[in-house]
Design a protein around this motif. Structure first.
Motif, short mmCIF file in Angstrom:
data_model
loop_
_atom_site.label_atom_id
_atom_site.label_comp_id
_atom_site.label_asym_id
_atom_site.label_seq_id
_atom_site.Cartn_x
_atom_site.Cartn_y
_atom_site.Cartn_z
N ALA A 24 0.83 -1.20 0.00
CA ALA A 24 0.00 0.00 0.00
C ALA A 24 0.87 1.26 0.00
O ALA A 24 0.47 2.31 -0.51
N LYS A 25 2.07 1.14 0.54
CA LYS A 25 3.00 2.27 0.60
C LYS A 25 3.87 2.36 -0.65
O LYS A 25 3.98 3.42 -1.27
N THR A 26 4.47 1.24 -1.06
CA THR A 26 5.48 1.29 -2.12
C THR A 26 4.91 1.20 -3.53
O THR A 26 5.50 1.72 -4.48
N LYS A 27 3.81 0.48 -3.70
CA LYS A 27 3.13 0.30 -5.00
C LYS A 27 3.96 -0.50 -6.01
O LYS A 27 3.58 -0.60 -7.18
N ARG A 28 5.08 -1.07 -5.59
CA ARG A 28 5.89 -1.92 -6.47
C ARG A 28 6.36 -3.14 -5.69
O ARG A 28 6.75 -3.01 -4.52
N CYS A 29 6.35 -4.29 -6.35
CA CYS A 29 6.66 -5.54 -5.66
C CYS A 29 7.54 -6.43 -6.51
O CYS A 29 7.26 -6.67 -7.69
N LEU A 30 8.61 -6.93 -5.90
CA LEU A 30 9.47 -7.93 -6.53
C LEU A 30 9.62 -9.10 -5.57
O LEU A 30 10.06 -8.93 -4.43
N VAL A 31 9.23 -10.29 -6.02
CA VAL A 31 9.38 -11.51 -5.22
C VAL A 31 10.57 -12.28 -5.76
O VAL A 31 10.66 -12.54 -6.97
N ILE A 32 11.49 -12.66 -4.90
CA ILE A 32 12.65 -13.46 -5.30
C ILE A 32 12.64 -14.76 -4.51
O ILE A 32 12.71 -14.76 -3.28
N GLU A 33 12.50 -15.88 -5.24
CA GLU A 33 12.30 -17.18 -4.60
C GLU A 33 12.86 -18.31 -5.45
O GLU A 33 12.76 -18.29 -6.68
N GLU A 34 13.43 -19.31 -4.80
CA GLU A 34 13.94 -20.50 -5.48
C GLU A 34 12.80 -21.50 -5.63
O GLU A 34 12.69 -22.49 -4.91
N HIS A 35 11.95 -21.22 -6.60
CA HIS A 35 10.78 -22.05 -6.87
C HIS A 35 10.45 -21.90 -8.34
O HIS A 35 10.91 -20.97 -9.01
N GLY A 36 9.65 -22.82 -8.86
CA GLY A 36 9.21 -22.72 -10.24
C GLY A 36 8.30 -21.53 -10.45
O GLY A 36 7.89 -20.85 -9.51
N LYS A 37 7.97 -21.28 -11.71
CA LYS A 37 7.16 -20.11 -12.06
C LYS A 37 5.77 -20.19 -11.45
O LYS A 37 5.18 -19.16 -11.09
N TYR A 38 5.23 -21.39 -11.32
CA TYR A 38 3.85 -21.54 -10.89
C TYR A 38 3.77 -22.07 -9.45
O TYR A 38 4.49 -22.99 -9.08
N GLY A 39 2.87 -21.48 -8.68
CA GLY A 39 2.56 -22.02 -7.36
C GLY A 39 3.46 -21.58 -6.24
O GLY A 39 3.34 -22.09 -5.13
N GLY A 40 4.35 -20.63 -6.50
CA GLY A 40 5.22 -20.15 -5.44
C GLY A 40 4.62 -18.97 -4.70
O GLY A 40 3.42 -18.69 -4.78
N VAL A 41 5.47 -18.24 -4.00
CA VAL A 41 5.01 -17.10 -3.21
C VAL A 41 4.50 -15.98 -4.11
O VAL A 41 3.55 -15.27 -3.76
N TYR A 42 5.10 -15.82 -5.30
CA TYR A 42 4.64 -14.78 -6.22
C TYR A 42 3.16 -14.96 -6.54
O TYR A 42 2.38 -14.00 -6.50
N ASP A 43 2.75 -16.19 -6.83
CA ASP A 43 1.33 -16.46 -7.08
C ASP A 43 0.48 -16.12 -5.86
O ASP A 43 -0.63 -15.58 -5.99
N ASP A 44 0.98 -16.43 -4.69
CA ASP A 44 0.23 -16.15 -3.46
C ASP A 44 0.04 -14.64 -3.27
O ASP A 44 -1.03 -14.19 -2.84
N VAL A 45 1.07 -13.87 -3.59
CA VAL A 45 0.98 -12.42 -3.43
C VAL A 45 -0.03 -11.84 -4.42
O VAL A 45 -0.85 -10.99 -4.06
N LEU A 46 0.00 -12.31 -5.66
CA LEU A 46 -0.97 -11.84 -6.65
C LEU A 46 -2.39 -12.14 -6.22
O LEU A 46 -3.30 -11.31 -6.35
#
Length: 308
Positions: free
Chosen positions: A235-257
């Motif tokens: 809500a403050k930054t308005k920009r998000c980068l997730v860095i994770e050792e996981h495949g493209k699908y089903g990782g934390v990035y998907d959870d954040v979206l």
């Protein structure tokens, strides 16, 4: 695997095993030497089942059924992928407790090739109701988080990395289900998972040089996700980068979206650094794979410069 994390695992088993007679450890022919102190001090509660991963899970379910707190320990792909059906039925469906503690997360065993890789473990396990997922990036995190969750009657997965993130955390910060704000910032949120917290922190200074004040959030717990902390930052930054050792699908990035999609008016730009939708066919060290896959401070800066 890092000697630090392996030693933390063995030391924690010994510490708790001497206090709790219901802790039992089953291994798939790895870590047997470092677990000998546990075997000696806790006779009758240490079993080397060999490379029979489905059997290990079945045996652990039996122990759980009669009141033990079983620990199942071997390399990630051999237990999470090979024995997934047993984990799903024996523990998820029957609602039994177990502690799955793996090594070789993602591409840690890079020199042994893709058969020893596992970058879909979070995606698989998150779909088992009741499953908890923990990715401790330092010895103190494993010790404290294991103590908090090992006897909870739920299936809990601990993915132990080969590399530690080398960021000093206070004991009071390490709480199951809670993320940690490592650094506050104003116009970019970096959500770092596991060892990649180190990469995120190394990117802070070069990002500052291009006018980006990054907030770094670290998530030792993957499921349940600390949505409150993430939403407050975005809500403050308005920009998000997730860095994770996981495949493209089903990782934390998907959870954040998914998390942000449920909040009206959240106008946030997103990007991620992950393994991608591919197998890693090359052989090499953990560091080699990090460089090739873009788990570097330089790639973080490139991502931001490209329009994140």
């Amino acid at each position: 695997m890092s000697n630090l994390m392996r030693q933390a695992f063995a030391d924690t088993m010994l510490e708790i095993g001497q206090k709790d007679d219901n802790l039992a450890v089953l291994i798939g022919d790895i870590s047997h030497f470092i677990l000998q102190p546990f075997a000696e001090k806790c006779p009758g509660r240490f079993y080397n089942i060999g490379i029979c991963e489905q059997t290990i899970v079945n045996m652990a379910a039996g122990l759980s059924k009669v009141g033990f707190h079983p620990v199942v320990h071997t390399i990630s792909p051999f237990i999470i992928e090979r024995a997934f059906e047993q984990i799903k039925i024996d523990f998820g469906y029957q609602k039994l407790g177990v502690n799955l503690i793996t090594v070789g997360s993602a591409f840690d065993y890079g020199t042994l090739g893709c058969t020893h890789h596992c970058y879909d473990d979070f995606a698989l396990l998150k779909n088992i109701p009741g499953m908890e997922i923990i990715f401790p990036g330092s010895p103190i995190e494993f010790n404290l988080l294991f103590k908090q969750r090992y006897d909870n009657g739920l299936p809990t997965y601990f993915r132990l990395p080969a590399a530690t993130h080398d960021v000093n955390l206070k004991k009071e910060q390490i709480i199951f289900g809670k993320g940690i704000t490592i650094k506050t910032g104003e116009n970019l949120t970096i959500i770092a998972i596991g060892s990649q917290l180190k990469t995120a922190m190394l990117s802070v200074a070069p990002l500052k040089d291009i006018g980006v004040d990054a907030e770094v959030i670290y998530l030792p717990t993957i499921k349940p996700l600390d949505g409150k902390l993430i939403l407050k930052s975005l809500a403050k930054t308005k920009r998000c980068l997730v860095i994770e050792e996981h495949g493209k699908y089903g990782g934390v990035y998907d959870d954040v979206l998914r998390l942000v999609s449920d909040v009206p008016g959240m106008n946030v730009r997103y990007s991620s650094i992950n393994v991608g939708d591919k197998f890693i066919h090359e052989y090499g060290s953990y560091e080699d794979h990090c460089d090739k896959l873009g788990f570097t401070p330089e790639n973080i800066v490139r991502k931001v410069k490209s329009g994140l």
